[in-house]
Motif scaffolding. Sequence first.
Motif, PDB file in Angstrom:
ATOM      1  N   ARG A  26      29.899   0.402 -12.634  1.00  0.00           N
ATOM      2  CA  ARG A  26      30.390  -0.848 -12.035  1.00  0.00           C
ATOM      3  C   ARG A  26      29.158  -1.686 -11.756  1.00  0.00           C
ATOM      4  O   ARG A  26      28.153  -1.173 -11.269  1.00  0.00           O
ATOM      5  N   THR A  58      33.610  -7.659 -24.263  1.00  0.00           N
ATOM      6  CA  THR A  58      34.880  -8.074 -23.662  1.00  0.00           C
ATOM      7  C   THR A  58      36.096  -7.780 -24.545  1.00  0.00           C
ATOM      8  O   THR A  58      37.197  -8.220 -24.232  1.00  0.00           O
ATOM      9  N   VAL A  61      39.280  -6.547 -22.797  1.00  0.00           N
ATOM     10  CA  VAL A  61      39.855  -7.356 -21.712  1.00  0.00           C
ATOM     11  C   VAL A  61      40.286  -8.744 -22.186  1.00  0.00           C
ATOM     12  O   VAL A  61      40.541  -9.615 -21.369  1.00  0.00           O
ATOM     13  N   PHE A  64      40.331 -13.446 -22.604  1.00  0.00           N
ATOM     14  CA  PHE A  64      39.445 -13.617 -21.457  1.00  0.00           C
ATOM     15  C   PHE A  64      39.205 -15.107 -21.276  1.00  0.00           C
ATOM     16  O   PHE A  64      38.812 -15.789 -22.207  1.00  0.00           O
ATOM     17  N   TYR A  72      31.221 -12.364 -11.397  1.00  0.00           N
ATOM     18  CA  TYR A  72      32.163 -11.417 -11.971  1.00  0.00           C
ATOM     19  C   TYR A  72      31.767  -9.999 -11.593  1.00  0.00           C
ATOM     20  O   TYR A  72      30.580  -9.690 -11.437  1.00  0.00           O
ATOM     21  N   VAL A  74      32.400  -6.084 -13.023  1.00  0.00           N
ATOM     22  CA  VAL A  74      32.815  -5.400 -14.243  1.00  0.00           C
ATOM     23  C   VAL A  74      32.821  -3.890 -14.013  1.00  0.00           C
ATOM     24  O   VAL A  74      31.956  -3.356 -13.324  1.00  0.00           O
ATOM     25  N   VAL A  92      37.557  -3.521 -16.954  1.00  0.00           N
ATOM     26  CA  VAL A  92      37.996  -4.474 -15.932  1.00  0.00           C
ATOM     27  C   VAL A  92      36.910  -5.524 -15.814  1.00  0.00           C
ATOM     28  O   VAL A  92      35.731  -5.188 -15.700  1.00  0.00           O
ATOM     29  N   LEU A  93      37.288  -6.782 -15.841  1.00  0.00           N
ATOM     30  CA  LEU A  93      36.343  -7.886 -15.672  1.00  0.00           C
ATOM     31  C   LEU A  93      37.023  -8.923 -14.798  1.00  0.00           C
ATOM     32  O   LEU A  93      37.893  -9.661 -15.264  1.00  0.00           O
ATOM     33  N   ASN A  94      36.670  -8.923 -13.519  1.00  0.00           N
ATOM     34  CA  ASN A  94      37.323  -9.793 -12.539  1.00  0.00           C
ATOM     35  C   ASN A  94      36.372 -10.855 -12.021  1.00  0.00           C
ATOM     36  O   ASN A  94      35.216 -10.553 -11.710  1.00  0.00           O
ATOM     37  N   CYS A  95      36.888 -12.062 -11.896  1.00  0.00           N
ATOM     38  CA  CYS A  95      36.145 -13.136 -11.252  1.00  0.00           C
ATOM     39  C   CYS A  95      36.208 -12.896  -9.748  1.00  0.00           C
ATOM     40  O   CYS A  95      37.296 -12.761  -9.185  1.00  0.00           O
ATOM     41  N   VAL A  96      35.062 -12.805  -9.119  1.00  0.00           N
ATOM     42  CA  VAL A  96      34.986 -12.579  -7.669  1.00  0.00           C
ATOM     43  C   VAL A  96      34.143 -13.682  -7.040  1.00  0.00           C
ATOM     44  O   VAL A  96      33.372 -13.430  -6.113  1.00  0.00           O
TER      45      VAL A  96
END
Length: 125
Positions: A26, A58, A61, A64, A72, A74, A92-96
């Motif tokens: 991560r 990517t 995912v 995208f 992000y 990951v 998993v690739l999330n915008c945070v």
Amino acid sequence: MLPAAAAYYLPWELQCAGVQEGESVRTFGRLTCYKQDKSTATLTAQHASKDHHVVINTSLVEPFHPIIGAQYLVVGETETAAGVDMMVRARVLNCVDGVNIPLLQKAIMEQRSFFKEREGQQNAT
């Protein structure tokens, strides 16, 4: 069979921490580049006045929808690729965007300390 639980690595640790190919990791960073035709993205983080880049595959995912400049997080497995020392194949690739990065780094260090202490207690018994 599920992959092993992913350990947090700070972006500047991925290249020098002895991370093995296929290891679940991560990490995080600011999205600075996305190449749709190659299914790659680049996350960048600054440490000690130096930019550290992590290349992300990517393909797992997509579709995208990138937000260049956003933070992000990951989760994925490391792999080697042509022209790149280490790449993370994202599961998993999330915008945070908006996450307090220094606080996230502190939390990662506290978690490592906790696991190290717990491991030491288990080995002592």
